[in-house]
Scaffold this active site. Sequence first.
Site, PDB file in Angstrom:
ATOM      1  N   TYR A  45      22.428  21.941 107.364  1.00 24.93           N
ATOM      2  CA  TYR A  45      21.694  21.690 108.609  1.00 24.93           C
ATOM      3  C   TYR A  45      22.614  21.262 109.756  1.00 24.93           C
ATOM      4  O   TYR A  45      22.227  21.325 110.919  1.00 24.93           O
ATOM      5  CB  TYR A  45      20.642  20.590 108.411  1.00 24.93           C
ATOM      6  CG  TYR A  45      19.649  20.808 107.319  1.00 24.93           C
ATOM      7  CD1 TYR A  45      19.518  22.028 106.657  1.00 24.93           C
ATOM      8  CD2 TYR A  45      18.803  19.764 106.915  1.00 24.93           C
ATOM      9  CE1 TYR A  45      18.595  22.203 105.643  1.00 24.93           C
ATOM     10  CE2 TYR A  45      17.876  19.941 105.901  1.00 24.93           C
ATOM     11  CZ  TYR A  45      17.782  21.151 105.267  1.00 24.93           C
ATOM     12  OH  TYR A  45      16.862  21.300 104.266  1.00 24.93           O
TER      13      TYR A  45
ATOM     14  N   HIS B 123      21.979  21.984  96.536  1.00 23.44           N
ATOM     15  CA  HIS B 123      20.986  22.648  97.378  1.00 23.44           C
ATOM     16  C   HIS B 123      20.294  23.817  96.688  1.00 23.44           C
ATOM     17  O   HIS B 123      19.132  24.111  96.979  1.00 23.44           O
ATOM     18  CB  HIS B 123      21.655  23.130  98.667  1.00 23.44           C
ATOM     19  CG  HIS B 123      20.734  23.221  99.831  1.00 23.44           C
ATOM     20  ND1 HIS B 123      21.143  23.019 101.119  1.00 23.44           N
ATOM     21  CD2 HIS B 123      19.407  23.477  99.921  1.00 23.44           C
ATOM     22  CE1 HIS B 123      20.128  23.147 101.955  1.00 23.44           C
ATOM     23  NE2 HIS B 123      19.066  23.435 101.238  1.00 23.44           N
TER      24      HIS B 123
END
Length: 261
Positions: free
Chosen positions: A51, A109
């Site tokens: 991000y 992730h």
Amino acid sequence: MALSLQSVTQLLSGGTIPVIGLGVYLNDECAEACQAALEEGYRMIDSARYYMNEAQVGVGVRRSGIPREQIFITSKIYHPDFGYARAYECIQESVVELGLGYYDLYLIHSPTSGKKRRIETYRALLEAKKDGLVRKIGVSNYSGKHIDEIIDAGLELPDVNQIELHPFCQQRPIVEYCRAKGIAVQAYSPLVTGQMDHNVFTRLAKKHDKDEAQILIRWSLQKGSNAQVFNFELDKDDMDALDALDQGEEGAVTWNPVNEP
């Protein structure tokens, strides 16, 4: 909406995690949003290296004035950085970017990369936990077979598996697997990326005098978390109607890489 600090889920290795948090994906300048959410009662923020806003999360937390120990902050390592040495280095970088000393939870992730690098990366997370860089570790987008690899390697189980979870994509085999192992299931995209105009959502929103987003969050909570968080509860007919919307893999609205080999 102010949230009760008692709205938490117990973790396998001890301690708790808030059941509702602010996700900051696609929010490069998220400091203001983090500050506002914390001032309204949120106590969990979910970020990731991908991000590219970990530093902004730290800024928002500091501006809020809420004591660090009252806030649960998550980040994740993305597959280009998998492998023991690189993963550990990235966790160190993440902690520096955040500027708050440690992460409460750090996740892999996705299972993208293959078994060998998945295990190497998980070992790096364990080392970071031992060294105090992170308090809890977990995975994201993992199926049961990926977690079985961790068990077969003789390593401790993850506290959390974060997966796409909403009425259209209920991931029942994964949820059942995690529940049997005591692993907390954390939902992402519980609001179906804004696709909330389904007639079942609108009907139940009218019935309970809520909006569609509240119906979807309520469903998520009653599927496996604290069912007393809000001031209403979905009855059996409501839950059955929402459960019937499951489309399996076809209902996913994000990448959902749970079937990576």
